[in-house]
Design a protein around this motif. Structure first.
Motif, PDB file in Angstrom:
ATOM      1  N   ILE A  12       0.859  -1.190   0.000  1.00  0.00           N
ATOM      2  CA  ILE A  12       0.000   0.000   0.000  1.00  0.00           C
ATOM      3  C   ILE A  12       0.891   1.234   0.000  1.00  0.00           C
ATOM      4  N   GLN A  14       2.315   4.936   0.525  1.00  0.00           N
ATOM      5  CA  GLN A  14       2.165   5.980   1.537  1.00  0.00           C
ATOM      6  C   GLN A  14       1.846   7.280   0.812  1.00  0.00           C
ATOM      7  N   LYS A  15       0.609   7.705   0.905  1.00  0.00           N
ATOM      8  CA  LYS A  15       0.191   8.930   0.227  1.00  0.00           C
ATOM      9  C   LYS A  15       0.475  10.128   1.124  1.00  0.00           C
ATOM     10  N   THR A  16       1.020  11.156   0.496  1.00  0.00           N
ATOM     11  CA  THR A  16       1.261  12.403   1.216  1.00  0.00           C
ATOM     12  C   THR A  16       0.759  13.559   0.358  1.00  0.00           C
ATOM     13  N   HIS A  34       0.871  13.090   5.943  1.00  0.00           N
ATOM     14  CA  HIS A  34       0.328  11.797   5.524  1.00  0.00           C
ATOM     15  C   HIS A  34      -1.137  11.984   5.164  1.00  0.00           C
ATOM     16  N   LEU A  35      -1.571  11.316   4.101  1.00  0.00           N
ATOM     17  CA  LEU A  35      -2.983  11.353   3.723  1.00  0.00           C
ATOM     18  C   LEU A  35      -3.710  10.060   4.067  1.00  0.00           C
ATOM     19  N   ASN A  36      -3.060   8.940   3.846  1.00  0.00           N
ATOM     20  CA  ASN A  36      -3.770   7.677   4.032  1.00  0.00           C
ATOM     21  C   ASN A  36      -3.539   7.124   5.435  1.00  0.00           C
ATOM     22  N   VAL A  37      -4.112   7.822   6.404  1.00  0.00           N
ATOM     23  CA  VAL A  37      -4.032   7.351   7.774  1.00  0.00           C
ATOM     24  C   VAL A  37      -5.076   6.260   7.984  1.00  0.00           C
ATOM     25  N   SER A  38      -4.806   5.396   8.914  1.00  0.00           N
ATOM     26  CA  SER A  38      -5.671   4.243   9.143  1.00  0.00           C
ATOM     27  C   SER A  38      -6.875   4.601  10.006  1.00  0.00           C
ATOM     28  N   TRP A 104      -5.216  19.901   5.720  1.00  0.00           N
ATOM     29  CA  TRP A 104      -5.113  18.444   5.746  1.00  0.00           C
ATOM     30  C   TRP A 104      -6.488  17.821   5.518  1.00  0.00           C
ATOM     31  N   VAL A 108      -7.427  15.292   2.460  1.00  0.00           N
ATOM     32  CA  VAL A 108      -7.911  13.930   2.693  1.00  0.00           C
ATOM     33  C   VAL A 108      -9.253  13.711   2.008  1.00  0.00           C
ATOM     34  N   GLN A 109     -10.073  14.740   1.983  1.00  0.00           N
ATOM     35  CA  GLN A 109     -11.400  14.632   1.381  1.00  0.00           C
ATOM     36  C   GLN A 109     -11.363  14.796  -0.132  1.00  0.00           C
TER      37      GLN A 109
END
Length: 127
Positions: A12, A14-16, A34-38, A104, A108-109
């Motif tokens: 996967i 790591q999107k930033t 970071h964009l793709n946080v869990s 941020w 993310v959205q």
């Protein structure tokens, strides 16, 4: 039965995103997040913020932001790179913290595309 023994594994990415603050008092600041946080991050963030103690709430928000930060080009008043630490984040102006949080959330959205270039100078922290 289906097996994956012959298929390559998928890592996967790591999107930033690079947050820029053009048209604000912080024009020129570049903050990579970071964009793709869990989902675990969100649960943890909610747990940390479940308090009525104002100081504990602010400390939780600093901890949550630290989890998102990858790098930035921020310098102190003497021109020295500012490390990404809890103390440094806590010392940032409140309006900058709000801008970071809003930018941020927008990224993310799936807000407007953000440039992928790295900041010219960065101070990084392993997260």
């Amino acid at each position: 039965m289906v097996t994956n023994s012959h298929k390559p594994r998928f890592r996967i990415p790591q999107k930033t995103a690079l947050l820029l603050f053009d048209g604000t008092d912080y024009e020129g600041a570049e903050i990579r997040v970071h964009l793709n946080v869990s989902l675990a991050y969100f649960f943890s963030a909610l747990e940390r913020e479940e308090t009525e103690d104002a100081r504990a709430l602010l400390e939780a928000r600093v901890a949550n932001l630290l989890t998102l930060l990858v790098a930035w080009n921020l310098e102190d008043s003497e021109g020295q790179p500012m490390p990404i630490t809890g103390d440094t984040v806590a010392a940032l102006p409140q309006d900058l913290l709000l801008l970071i949080s809003r930018a941020w959330s927008q990224a993310v959205q799936g807000g407007p595309p953000l440039p992928l270039e790295e900041p010219a100078e960065t101070v990084s922290q392993e997260v």
